[in-house]
Design an enzyme around this catalytic site. Structure first.
Site, short mmCIF file in Angstrom:
data_model
loop_
_atom_site.label_atom_id
_atom_site.label_comp_id
_atom_site.label_asym_id
_atom_site.label_seq_id
_atom_site.Cartn_x
_atom_site.Cartn_y
_atom_site.Cartn_z
N LYS A 95 4.91 -79.84 -11.57
CA LYS A 95 6.15 -80.05 -10.79
C LYS A 95 6.45 -78.85 -9.90
CE LYS A 95 8.01 -83.28 -14.20
NZ LYS A 95 7.04 -83.07 -15.30
O1 LIG Z 1 9.96 -88.26 -14.84
C1 LIG Z 1 9.18 -87.66 -15.60
C2 LIG Z 1 8.19 -86.81 -15.14
C3 LIG Z 1 7.33 -86.24 -16.04
N1 LIG Z 1 7.44 -86.46 -17.37
C4 LIG Z 1 6.44 -85.84 -18.26
O2 LIG Z 1 5.67 -86.89 -18.87
C5 LIG Z 1 5.43 -86.63 -20.24
C6 LIG Z 1 6.13 -87.66 -21.10
O3 LIG Z 1 5.90 -87.42 -22.46
P1 LIG Z 1 6.25 -88.49 -23.62
O4 LIG Z 1 5.94 -87.76 -24.88
O5 LIG Z 1 5.35 -89.68 -23.42
O6 LIG Z 1 7.68 -88.82 -23.49
C7 LIG Z 1 5.93 -85.18 -20.46
O7 LIG Z 1 4.85 -84.32 -20.20
C8 LIG Z 1 6.99 -85.00 -19.40
O8 LIG Z 1 7.10 -83.63 -19.01
C9 LIG Z 1 8.43 -87.29 -17.82
O9 LIG Z 1 8.57 -87.55 -19.04
N2 LIG Z 1 9.27 -87.88 -16.92
#
Ligand SMILES: O=c1ccn([C@@H]2O[C@H](COP(=O)(O)O)[C@@H](O)[C@H]2O)c(=O)[nH]1
Length: 270
Positions: A95
């Site tokens: 990001k």
């Molecule tokens: O809008 C967003 C952007 C990035 N993320 C990232 O994705 C994963 C989600 O992890 P889970 O364990 O499946 O919830 C994580 O690395 C976030 O930093 C997001 O969730 N939402």
């Protein structure tokens, strides 16, 4: 091969829209692994070996490595994928977003130091902050649009001439930033209505979609809202629900089972 072609080939080869998120939290590693960089790398390798034929991408989140000084484990995890499963794209979730001269360094970090195929960026600082990434025509640039978190609406939904800001971001990326056909948008699986609105605006631009699994996004609603006419267009990320499906020595097998379940559920609605 350019990023868009690599992603399309991975969708087809594994018949999968699943992206496994590599978010190795040292506190959640199985007890038999060490809670350090070596343990993180061993964990990632086992997850990758167990899931490589079920996914269209991997998405390491840089914070999980940088927080504990394990950047080398991040570099080695990506190198492991590139060496053993070179057809699977790696999206570095960092990001990034800063003035152009600093963004240049972030682009070098993502694409040269870590050798990622794509990187997530924040569009808040405008086109010049994205240009050092966009210029790398063979690499993917994944732009935050309507994120999965509860506070997503705070700024992303602000009214701009009668339209939410995230729609303006989506149109700008699709019409201006995507000159090299190397852009994607981040849309949260937790907001299927917004996913559908953006899909209607941007044609077949691929979406990175976090928010299923631990964040509770509805897979059926998401796929119906976001798929393209050919039943693709989505890179659907799940991290914790897959990585920590078991905390025992069978963690990789459990991760494989969760990945297969998610792939099959998604494919039921494509
Ligand atoms: O809008 C967003 C952007 C990035 N993320 C990232 O994705 C994963 C989600 O992890 P889970 O364990 O499946 O919830 C994580 O690395 C976030 O930093 C997001 O969730 N939402």
């Amino acid at each position: 091969m350019r990023f868009a072609e690599k992603l399309a080939a991975a969708w087809a080869a594994n018949d999968s829209l699943v992206c496994v998120g590599l978010d190795p939290d040292p506190q959640r590693l199985p007890a038999h692994l060490s809670r350090d960089a070596a343990g993180i790398l061993a964990f990632n390798r086992a997850i990758i070996d167990a899931t490589h034929d079920l996914v269209c991408a991997y998405k390491p989140q840089i914070a999980y490595f940088a927080a504990c000084g394990a950047e080398e484990a991040l570099r080695e995890s990506i190198a492991y994928i590139r060496c053993n499963y070179p057809a699977i794209p790696v999206i570095l979730d960092a990001k990034r977003g800063d003035i152009g001269s600093t963004a240049e360094q972030y682009a070098v970090e993502a694409f040269d130091r870590y050798a990622a195929d794509a990187v997530t960026i924040n569009p808040y600082m405008g086109h010049d902050s994205a240009e050092p990434f966009l210029r790398r025509a063979d690499k993917g640039v994944v732009v935050l649009c309507r994120t999965s978190n509860p506070g997503a609406a705070d700024f992303q939904d602000l009214d701009v001439d009668g339209r939410p800001l995230y729609e303006i971001v989506a149109e700008n990326v699709a019409r201006k930033w995507n000159a090299n056909n190397n852009c994607m948008l981040v849309l949260g699986a937790t907001w299927p209505e917004q996913v559908a609105r953006v899909r209607a605006l941007v044609g077949d631009l691929p979406f990175l979609v976090p928010g299923v699994g631990a964040q509770g996004g509805d897979v059926e609603k998401l796929v119906r809202a976001g798929r393209t006419a050919d039943g693709a267009g989505l890179v659907i990320n799940s991290s914790r629900a897959i990585l920590y499906a078991s905390s025992g020595e069978d963690f990789a097998e459990a991760a494989r089972n969760e990945t297969r379940k998610l792939r099959d559920l998604i494919n039921a609605y494509r």
